[in-house]
Design a protein around this motif. Sequence first.
Motif, PDB file in Angstrom:
ATOM      1  N   SER A 160      -3.300 -43.180   7.844  1.00 16.71           N
ATOM      2  CA  SER A 160      -3.506 -43.701   6.588  1.00 16.71           C
ATOM      3  C   SER A 160      -4.769 -43.030   6.250  1.00 16.71           C
ATOM      4  O   SER A 160      -5.701 -42.752   6.982  1.00 16.71           O
ATOM      5  CB  SER A 160      -3.541 -45.225   6.507  1.00 16.71           C
ATOM      6  N   LEU A 161      -4.807 -42.964   4.890  1.00 15.19           N
ATOM      7  CA  LEU A 161      -6.174 -42.680   4.235  1.00 15.19           C
ATOM      8  C   LEU A 161      -7.336 -43.536   4.519  1.00 15.19           C
ATOM      9  O   LEU A 161      -8.378 -43.095   4.693  1.00 15.19           O
ATOM     10  CB  LEU A 161      -6.063 -42.363   2.860  1.00 15.19           C
ATOM     11  N   ALA A 162      -6.703 -44.996   4.418  1.00 17.23           N
ATOM     12  CA  ALA A 162      -7.729 -45.931   4.455  1.00 17.23           C
ATOM     13  C   ALA A 162      -8.414 -45.769   6.084  1.00 17.23           C
ATOM     14  O   ALA A 162      -9.738 -45.790   6.404  1.00 17.23           O
ATOM     15  CB  ALA A 162      -7.306 -47.255   4.453  1.00 17.23           C
ATOM     16  N   GLY A 163      -7.458 -45.503   7.085  1.00 18.93           N
ATOM     17  CA  GLY A 163      -8.140 -45.496   8.401  1.00 18.93           C
ATOM     18  C   GLY A 163      -9.005 -43.936   8.488  1.00 18.93           C
ATOM     19  O   GLY A 163      -9.841 -44.269   9.058  1.00 18.93           O
ATOM     20  N   LEU A 164      -8.399 -43.018   8.206  1.00 21.94           N
ATOM     21  CA  LEU A 164      -9.301 -41.898   7.972  1.00 21.94           C
ATOM     22  C   LEU A 164     -10.712 -41.989   7.322  1.00 21.94           C
ATOM     23  O   LEU A 164     -11.703 -41.455   7.650  1.00 21.94           O
ATOM     24  CB  LEU A 164      -8.744 -40.479   7.375  1.00 21.94           C
ATOM     25  N   THR A 165     -10.674 -42.687   6.107  1.00 22.28           N
ATOM     26  CA  THR A 165     -12.090 -43.052   5.607  1.00 22.28           C
ATOM     27  C   THR A 165     -12.997 -43.819   6.477  1.00 22.28           C
ATOM     28  O   THR A 165     -14.114 -43.625   6.339  1.00 22.28           O
ATOM     29  CB  THR A 165     -11.786 -43.802   4.265  1.00 22.28           C
ATOM     30  N   ILE A 166     -12.578 -44.692   7.038  1.00 20.27           N
ATOM     31  CA  ILE A 166     -13.206 -45.676   7.728  1.00 20.27           C
ATOM     32  C   ILE A 166     -13.771 -44.782   9.212  1.00 20.27           C
ATOM     33  O   ILE A 166     -14.881 -44.715   9.342  1.00 20.27           O
ATOM     34  CB  ILE A 166     -12.683 -46.835   8.522  1.00 20.27           C
ATOM     35  N   TYR A 167     -13.026 -43.919   9.774  1.00 16.54           N
ATOM     36  CA  TYR A 167     -13.344 -43.018  10.652  1.00 16.54           C
ATOM     37  C   TYR A 167     -14.415 -42.068  10.362  1.00 16.54           C
ATOM     38  O   TYR A 167     -15.556 -41.886  11.181  1.00 16.54           O
ATOM     39  CB  TYR A 167     -12.016 -42.254  11.200  1.00 16.54           C
ATOM     40  N   ALA A 168     -14.210 -41.550   9.145  1.00 18.76           N
ATOM     41  CA  ALA A 168     -15.099 -40.787   8.439  1.00 18.76           C
ATOM     42  C   ALA A 168     -16.639 -41.200   8.406  1.00 18.76           C
ATOM     43  O   ALA A 168     -17.723 -40.865   8.600  1.00 18.76           O
ATOM     44  CB  ALA A 168     -14.621 -40.142   7.325  1.00 18.76           C
ATOM     45  N   ILE A 169     -16.615 -42.662   7.780  1.00 17.09           N
ATOM     46  CA  ILE A 169     -17.897 -43.322   7.603  1.00 17.09           C
ATOM     47  C   ILE A 169     -18.666 -43.622   8.982  1.00 17.09           C
ATOM     48  O   ILE A 169     -19.619 -43.006   8.972  1.00 17.09           O
ATOM     49  CB  ILE A 169     -17.491 -44.570   6.647  1.00 17.09           C
ATOM     50  N   VAL A 170     -17.825 -44.063   9.725  1.00 14.72           N
ATOM     51  CA  VAL A 170     -18.566 -44.631  10.827  1.00 14.72           C
ATOM     52  C   VAL A 170     -18.889 -43.429  11.763  1.00 14.72           C
ATOM     53  O   VAL A 170     -19.812 -43.526  12.816  1.00 14.72           O
ATOM     54  CB  VAL A 170     -17.776 -45.574  11.781  1.00 14.72           C
ATOM     55  N   ASN A 171     -18.407 -42.150  11.583  1.00  8.50           N
ATOM     56  CA  ASN A 171     -18.813 -41.113  12.420  1.00  8.50           C
ATOM     57  C   ASN A 171     -19.561 -40.410  11.680  1.00  8.50           C
ATOM     58  O   ASN A 171     -19.958 -39.062  12.061  1.00  8.50           O
ATOM     59  CB  ASN A 171     -17.511 -40.254  12.748  1.00  8.50           C
ATOM     60  N   ILE A 193     -10.743 -33.602   6.665  1.00  9.20           N
ATOM     61  CA  ILE A 193     -10.910 -34.966   6.633  1.00  9.20           C
ATOM     62  C   ILE A 193     -12.077 -35.385   5.402  1.00  9.20           C
ATOM     63  O   ILE A 193     -11.663 -36.461   4.474  1.00  9.20           O
ATOM     64  CB  ILE A 193     -11.484 -35.661   7.917  1.00  9.20           C
ATOM     65  N   ILE A 194     -13.040 -34.620   5.234  1.00 12.25           N
ATOM     66  CA  ILE A 194     -14.084 -34.934   4.287  1.00 12.25           C
ATOM     67  C   ILE A 194     -13.400 -34.820   2.621  1.00 12.25           C
ATOM     68  O   ILE A 194     -13.573 -35.542   1.956  1.00 12.25           O
ATOM     69  CB  ILE A 194     -15.141 -34.200   4.381  1.00 12.25           C
ATOM     70  N   GLY A 195     -12.530 -33.709   2.940  1.00 12.16           N
ATOM     71  CA  GLY A 195     -11.694 -33.421   1.659  1.00 12.16           C
ATOM     72  C   GLY A 195     -11.008 -34.681   1.172  1.00 12.16           C
ATOM     73  O   GLY A 195     -10.972 -35.097  -0.083  1.00 12.16           O
ATOM     74  N   LEU A 196     -10.302 -35.062   2.075  1.00 16.91           N
ATOM     75  CA  LEU A 196      -9.253 -36.090   1.804  1.00 16.91           C
ATOM     76  C   LEU A 196      -9.880 -37.373   1.494  1.00 16.91           C
ATOM     77  O   LEU A 196      -9.497 -38.054   0.458  1.00 16.91           O
ATOM     78  CB  LEU A 196      -8.312 -36.343   3.322  1.00 16.91           C
ATOM     79  N   VAL A 197     -10.941 -37.656   2.121  1.00 17.85           N
ATOM     80  CA  VAL A 197     -11.598 -39.250   1.883  1.00 17.85           C
ATOM     81  C   VAL A 197     -12.368 -39.108   0.695  1.00 17.85           C
ATOM     82  O   VAL A 197     -12.601 -40.284  -0.119  1.00 17.85           O
ATOM     83  CB  VAL A 197     -12.462 -39.556   2.939  1.00 17.85           C
ATOM     84  N   GLN A 198     -12.681 -37.871   0.052  1.00 23.37           N
ATOM     85  CA  GLN A 198     -13.470 -37.620  -1.204  1.00 23.37           C
ATOM     86  C   GLN A 198     -12.323 -37.565  -2.413  1.00 23.37           C
ATOM     87  O   GLN A 198     -12.662 -37.420  -3.526  1.00 23.37           O
ATOM     88  CB  GLN A 198     -14.257 -36.556  -1.068  1.00 23.37           C
ATOM     89  N   GLY A 199     -11.194 -37.733  -2.175  1.00 19.99           N
ATOM     90  CA  GLY A 199      -9.901 -37.898  -3.078  1.00 19.99           C
ATOM     91  C   GLY A 199      -9.233 -36.561  -3.427  1.00 19.99           C
ATOM     92  O   GLY A 199      -8.354 -36.493  -4.235  1.00 19.99           O
ATOM     93  N   ILE A 249      -7.795 -28.785  -1.481  1.00 27.25           N
ATOM     94  CA  ILE A 249      -8.466 -28.559  -0.039  1.00 27.25           C
ATOM     95  C   ILE A 249      -8.363 -27.099   0.057  1.00 27.25           C
ATOM     96  O   ILE A 249      -9.179 -26.360   0.834  1.00 27.25           O
ATOM     97  CB  ILE A 249      -8.175 -29.578   0.960  1.00 27.25           C
ATOM     98  N   ALA A 250      -7.151 -26.757   0.066  1.00 27.82           N
ATOM     99  CA  ALA A 250      -6.628 -25.425   0.707  1.00 27.82           C
ATOM    100  C   ALA A 250      -7.448 -24.365  -0.401  1.00 27.82           C
ATOM    101  O   ALA A 250      -8.100 -23.458   0.303  1.00 27.82           O
ATOM    102  CB  ALA A 250      -5.007 -24.913   0.302  1.00 27.82           C
ATOM    103  N   LYS A 251      -7.570 -24.548  -1.513  1.00 28.93           N
ATOM    104  CA  LYS A 251      -8.638 -23.769  -2.386  1.00 28.93           C
ATOM    105  C   LYS A 251      -9.809 -23.642  -2.195  1.00 28.93           C
ATOM    106  O   LYS A 251     -10.288 -22.420  -2.024  1.00 28.93           O
ATOM    107  CB  LYS A 251      -8.292 -24.153  -3.785  1.00 28.93           C
ATOM    108  N   ASN A 252     -10.354 -24.788  -1.910  1.00 33.12           N
ATOM    109  CA  ASN A 252     -12.018 -24.874  -1.449  1.00 33.12           C
ATOM    110  C   ASN A 252     -12.212 -24.264   0.016  1.00 33.12           C
ATOM    111  O   ASN A 252     -13.339 -23.603   0.174  1.00 33.12           O
ATOM    112  CB  ASN A 252     -12.421 -26.467  -1.306  1.00 33.12           C
ATOM    113  N   LEU A 253     -11.161 -24.299   1.133  1.00 26.92           N
ATOM    114  CA  LEU A 253     -11.484 -23.636   2.209  1.00 26.92           C
ATOM    115  C   LEU A 253     -10.640 -22.369   2.516  1.00 26.92           C
ATOM    116  O   LEU A 253     -10.798 -21.951   3.556  1.00 26.92           O
ATOM    117  CB  LEU A 253     -10.736 -24.932   3.308  1.00 26.92           C
ATOM    118  N   ASN A 254     -10.241 -21.676   1.466  1.00 31.63           N
ATOM    119  CA  ASN A 254      -9.595 -20.432   1.487  1.00 31.63           C
ATOM    120  C   ASN A 254      -8.389 -20.423   2.271  1.00 31.63           C
ATOM    121  O   ASN A 254      -8.405 -19.795   3.410  1.00 31.63           O
ATOM    122  CB  ASN A 254     -10.499 -19.445   1.803  1.00 31.63           C
TER     123      ASN A 254
END
Length: 319
Positions: free
Chosen positions: A298-309, A260-266, A272-277
């Motif tokens: 949606s990415l917007a929904g995941l972004t809000i979830y990541a911020i508030v959590n 999720i962190i990787g996704l909301v950071q673009g 993501i696969a490369k960074n997390l092996n």
Amino acid sequence: MRNVKMYEPSDKMITLIRDNYSVLQALGSFGINLGFGDKTVKETCEMNDVDTYTFLAVVNFTINGYSDYDDYEQIDTYTLLHYLKASHTYYLDFQLPFIRRELEESINKDDALGKLIMKFYDNYAQDIRNHMKYEEKTLFPYVESLIKGIPMSKYNIETFSKHHEQTNKKLRELKLMIIKYLPTDTLHNNQLTATLYDIYNNEEWLLQHAEVEDHIFVPAIRLLESKVKKHDVSRNINAMMFNSSNDNSEPLTERERDIIIGLVQGQKNKAIAKNLNLSVHTVATHRRNICQKLQIHSLAGLTIYAIVNGMVDISSVKL
């Protein structure tokens, strides 16, 4: 609670409106003007060049859920097509912009979460617009061609069914995001409450619109196809609306949080696969599991979830 009365051509139109004010919007889509006095449904429809049987089919369905018609041949496809076209115009030109203005006035424009909510709504509105424009570009001309008795070999009503997207999911997410994550003062809270009320009504209208297409329009077009093309078509149709899923409280794994962190950071799946092996396939599987657990698609929904959590800092997110 639905009104179980089945309306007939001999009923007064004013009685129908008095019993079910929600029908007012449908009148405009059928091209029926107000000012009909004490005329019956039949008289009012004839005065406005609207097929009475088709009008009552839609009204009795949206009010009572009644769709067990003896003969779909009585459905006038031209009247029904006009109704759907006018409904699109009402929704795209009035309803979507109206709710956006309400939402914009209800949030703090300097609040980053509020900006994300607006972005979420704009993404939802664009999906709805694309969906309806698809129908206007492909489905409606096809039906007009059938009405003229000219079949189009590369299209049929089943093709329409397969392209019917689940646009209602984002609207449900939008309501939840506003309720859960958008704190505000008393004035804005009252405005948000009123806006949410309109969003809930909007959701009900969309559901009715889709069900009219599914239970009245599609069967009528199937019959028209059969008459024009001189062969049978399948009676089965993919569901246009997905059932609401129950909330899933299963916690995220550490790996899912990393994704999720990787996704909301673009980052894309490959990065993501490369960074997390991991393999790209594994990342895609994790993304499906995340959507299932959170009921956020949606990415917007995941972004809000990541911020508030507290998973990411809002300053690191591109709004």
